[in-house]
Design a protein around this motif. Structure first.
Motif, PDB file in Angstrom:
ATOM      1  N   LEU A 148       0.827  -1.205   0.000  1.00 17.27           N
ATOM      2  CA  LEU A 148       0.000   0.000   0.000  1.00 17.27           C
ATOM      3  C   LEU A 148       0.861   1.254   0.000  1.00 17.27           C
ATOM      4  N   ARG A 149       0.472   2.198  -0.853  1.00 21.45           N
ATOM      5  CA  ARG A 149       1.171   3.486  -0.918  1.00 21.45           C
ATOM      6  C   ARG A 149       0.148   4.524  -1.346  1.00 21.45           C
ATOM      7  N   GLY A 150       0.473   5.782  -1.153  1.00 20.82           N
ATOM      8  CA  GLY A 150      -0.483   6.807  -1.556  1.00 20.82           C
ATOM      9  C   GLY A 150      -0.233   8.107  -0.832  1.00 20.82           C
ATOM     10  N   VAL A 151      -1.306   8.901  -0.693  1.00 20.01           N
ATOM     11  CA  VAL A 151      -1.163  10.242  -0.122  1.00 20.01           C
ATOM     12  C   VAL A 151      -2.359  10.546   0.781  1.00 20.01           C
ATOM     13  N   PHE A 152      -2.074  11.191   1.902  1.00 22.84           N
ATOM     14  CA  PHE A 152      -3.122  11.812   2.712  1.00 22.84           C
ATOM     15  C   PHE A 152      -3.298  13.206   2.133  1.00 22.84           C
ATOM     16  N   HIS A 153      -4.383  13.379   1.372  1.00 21.07           N
ATOM     17  CA  HIS A 153      -4.548  14.638   0.658  1.00 21.07           C
ATOM     18  C   HIS A 153      -5.018  15.713   1.631  1.00 21.07           C
ATOM     19  N   CYS A 154      -4.744  16.965   1.282  1.00 20.31           N
ATOM     20  CA  CYS A 154      -5.168  18.101   2.102  1.00 20.31           C
ATOM     21  C   CYS A 154      -4.656  17.971   3.537  1.00 20.31           C
ATOM     22  N   PHE A 155      -3.363  17.668   3.677  1.00 21.92           N
ATOM     23  CA  PHE A 155      -2.811  17.460   5.026  1.00 21.92           C
ATOM     24  C   PHE A 155      -2.766  18.778   5.790  1.00 21.92           C
ATOM     25  N   GLY A 156      -3.300  18.735   7.019  1.00 25.49           N
ATOM     26  CA  GLY A 156      -3.274  19.917   7.878  1.00 25.49           C
ATOM     27  C   GLY A 156      -3.000  19.546   9.319  1.00 25.49           C
ATOM     28  N   GLY A 157      -2.316  18.425   9.515  1.00 23.67           N
ATOM     29  CA  GLY A 157      -2.108  17.893  10.858  1.00 23.67           C
ATOM     30  C   GLY A 157      -0.799  18.314  11.498  1.00 23.67           C
ATOM     31  N   SER A 158      -0.416  17.575  12.531  1.00 20.97           N
ATOM     32  CA  SER A 158       0.777  17.885  13.322  1.00 20.97           C
ATOM     33  C   SER A 158       2.013  17.191  12.751  1.00 20.97           C
ATOM     34  N   VAL A 159       3.179  17.552  13.290  1.00 23.24           N
ATOM     35  CA  VAL A 159       4.433  16.897  12.892  1.00 23.24           C
ATOM     36  C   VAL A 159       4.371  15.411  13.257  1.00 23.24           C
ATOM     37  N   ALA A 160       3.800  15.103  14.418  1.00 25.77           N
ATOM     38  CA  ALA A 160       3.684  13.700  14.856  1.00 25.77           C
ATOM     39  C   ALA A 160       2.785  12.904  13.905  1.00 25.77           C
ATOM     40  N   GLU A 161       1.681  13.523  13.478  1.00 25.76           N
ATOM     41  CA  GLU A 161       0.784  12.841  12.529  1.00 25.76           C
ATOM     42  C   GLU A 161       1.473  12.648  11.184  1.00 25.76           C
ATOM     43  N   ALA A 162       2.224  13.645  10.764  1.00 21.71           N
ATOM     44  CA  ALA A 162       2.977  13.535   9.506  1.00 21.71           C
ATOM     45  C   ALA A 162       3.949  12.361   9.566  1.00 21.71           C
ATOM     46  N   LYS A 163       4.633  12.234  10.705  1.00 19.38           N
ATOM     47  CA  LYS A 163       5.589  11.129  10.854  1.00 19.38           C
ATOM     48  C   LYS A 163       4.878   9.780  10.832  1.00 19.38           C
ATOM     49  N   ALA A 164       3.724   9.694  11.516  1.00 18.60           N
ATOM     50  CA  ALA A 164       2.960   8.438  11.531  1.00 18.60           C
ATOM     51  C   ALA A 164       2.528   8.047  10.113  1.00 18.60           C
ATOM     52  N   PHE A 180      -2.773  29.508   4.838  1.00 20.77           N
ATOM     53  CA  PHE A 180      -3.671  30.243   5.732  1.00 20.77           C
ATOM     54  C   PHE A 180      -2.890  30.801   6.924  1.00 20.77           C
ATOM     55  N   LYS A 181      -3.204  32.029   7.280  1.00 21.51           N
ATOM     56  CA  LYS A 181      -2.496  32.709   8.364  1.00 21.51           C
ATOM     57  C   LYS A 181      -2.612  31.946   9.684  1.00 21.51           C
ATOM     58  N   ASN A 182      -3.808  31.450   9.978  1.00 18.28           N
ATOM     59  CA  ASN A 182      -4.026  30.735  11.237  1.00 18.28           C
ATOM     60  C   ASN A 182      -4.171  29.227  11.035  1.00 18.28           C
ATOM     61  N   GLY A 183      -3.653  28.727   9.916  1.00 20.54           N
ATOM     62  CA  GLY A 183      -3.768  27.294   9.616  1.00 20.54           C
ATOM     63  C   GLY A 183      -2.831  26.428  10.431  1.00 20.54           C
ATOM     64  N   GLY A 184      -1.790  27.053  11.021  1.00 19.28           N
ATOM     65  CA  GLY A 184      -0.839  26.314  11.849  1.00 19.28           C
ATOM     66  C   GLY A 184       0.233  25.569  11.083  1.00 19.28           C
ATOM     67  N   MET A 185       0.147  25.578   9.743  1.00 25.33           N
ATOM     68  CA  MET A 185       1.101  24.788   8.957  1.00 25.33           C
ATOM     69  C   MET A 185       2.499  25.413   8.899  1.00 25.33           C
ATOM     70  N   ASP A 186       2.587  26.693   9.260  1.00 25.36           N
ATOM     71  CA  ASP A 186       3.909  27.341   9.305  1.00 25.36           C
ATOM     72  C   ASP A 186       4.813  26.696  10.363  1.00 25.36           C
ATOM     73  N   LYS A 187       4.189  26.047  11.368  1.00 23.99           N
ATOM     74  CA  LYS A 187       4.966  25.356  12.417  1.00 23.99           C
ATOM     75  C   LYS A 187       5.286  23.918  12.016  1.00 23.99           C
ATOM     76  N   VAL A 188       4.577  23.408  11.020  1.00 28.31           N
ATOM     77  CA  VAL A 188       4.693  21.991  10.646  1.00 28.31           C
ATOM     78  C   VAL A 188       5.574  21.783   9.413  1.00 28.31           C
ATOM     79  N   ILE A 189       5.343  22.597   8.381  1.00 29.36           N
ATOM     80  CA  ILE A 189       6.026  22.399   7.093  1.00 29.36           C
ATOM     81  C   ILE A 189       7.561  22.406   7.202  1.00 29.36           C
ATOM     82  N   PRO A 190       8.165  23.255   8.058  1.00 30.65           N
ATOM     83  CA  PRO A 190       9.625  23.208   8.169  1.00 30.65           C
ATOM     84  C   PRO A 190      10.178  21.862   8.646  1.00 30.65           C
ATOM     85  N   HIS A 191       9.331  21.024   9.253  1.00 30.85           N
ATOM     86  CA  HIS A 191       9.810  19.761   9.837  1.00 30.85           C
ATOM     87  C   HIS A 191       9.407  18.535   9.019  1.00 30.85           C
TER      88      HIS A 191
END
Length: 253
Positions: A148-164, A180-191
């Motif tokens: 199984l392989r693929g993509v979680f589309h429209c990802f907006g989760g945490s660094v921990a969820e990304a790793k999982a 989005f300004k308040n989307g929180g992804m600015d804290k996630v995408i760098p990691h």
């Protein structure tokens, strides 16, 4: 650049689809991948693919928001299409408990059934998850046999969820929420592990800044790429190359 998730076959584009595709090409978006959602979307999706055969590629699947008590009949109809047409993925599939939990069991049944289609056909899956990340990951773990392989589309989760998600061998689709300004992804995408990142719009929905509130379209993939580039301190060209290579490999384009 590739918009890996776009519903340009939807009625929102009936008046100006030609111009929408032209604008995408002007912005360097050379391929647009079309996820199916239900039985009614199949014909418009295939017609759009036929109109732009060098640009558009279609997928086949049942979106969780279109799951109801007739699930077995619907899945049978959707599956029959794999014998009639070549699809690049099984999608868009998943679990959505945001609006309604009435058909949660049916959604889980549909998800697992479609994961097995992907295994049988050696195709990637495109996963929609909303208010259901834990359930989705658990079902995926149960079904993951290494193929199984693929993509979680429209990802907006945490660094921990990304790793999982990455640990299960899955990619992350970054879209308008990343801007989005308040989307929180600015804290996630760098990691994030950039070997597992692809770009998408999910148009006509989730329009990136500065066009929020208007209809989204594939040309805006570049705005998402630029945002990711800024957050990673890379050039737009580097993000384009990375994400395009990831998408080409994942979807065997």
């Amino acid at each position: 650049m590739i918009d890996t998730h776009a519903h340009i076959y939807a009625s929102e584009f009936d008046q100006d689809r030609e111009q929408v595709v032209a604008r995408a090409l002007q912005q360097g978006i050379e391929r647009i991948l079309l996820p199916n959602i239900d039985v009614a979307s199949i014909q418009p999706m295939l017609a759009t693919e036929a109109a732009y055969p060098d640009i558009c590629r279609s997928m086949m699947g049942l979106h969780p928001c279109y799951v109801d008590q007739d699930i077995k009949q619907t899945l049978s109809e959707i599956e029959s299409w794999f014998d009639k047409h070549h699809f690049i993925a099984v999608g868009e599939i998943g679990i959505d408990l945001y609006w309604d939990k009435t058909f949660q069991q049916e959604q889980e049944y549909a998800f697992v059934t479609q994961l097995n289609w992907a295994k049988e056909r050696d195709l990637p899956v495109v996963i929609h998850t909303r208010d259901s990340i834990e359930q989705t990951l658990q079902l995926l773990k149960n079904e993951q046999d290494g193929s199984l392989r693929g993509v979680f589309h429209c990802f907006g989760g945490s660094v921990a969820e990304a790793k999982a998600i990455n640990d299960l061998g899955f990619h992350l689709g970054l879209g308008g929420v990343s801007t989005f300004k308040n989307g929180g992804m600015d804290k996630v995408i760098p990691h994030l592990d950039m070997n597992y990142v692809i770009l998408e719009t999910d148009c006509p929905y989730l329009t990136p800044t500065p066009h929020r509130g208007k209809r989204n379209e594939p040309a805006y993939t570049q705005l998402i790429a630029q945002r990711v580039a800024d957050l990673r301190q890379l050039t737009l060209q580097q993000i384009d190359t990375l994400t395009t290579n990831n998408a080409v490999t994942l979807f065997n384009l």
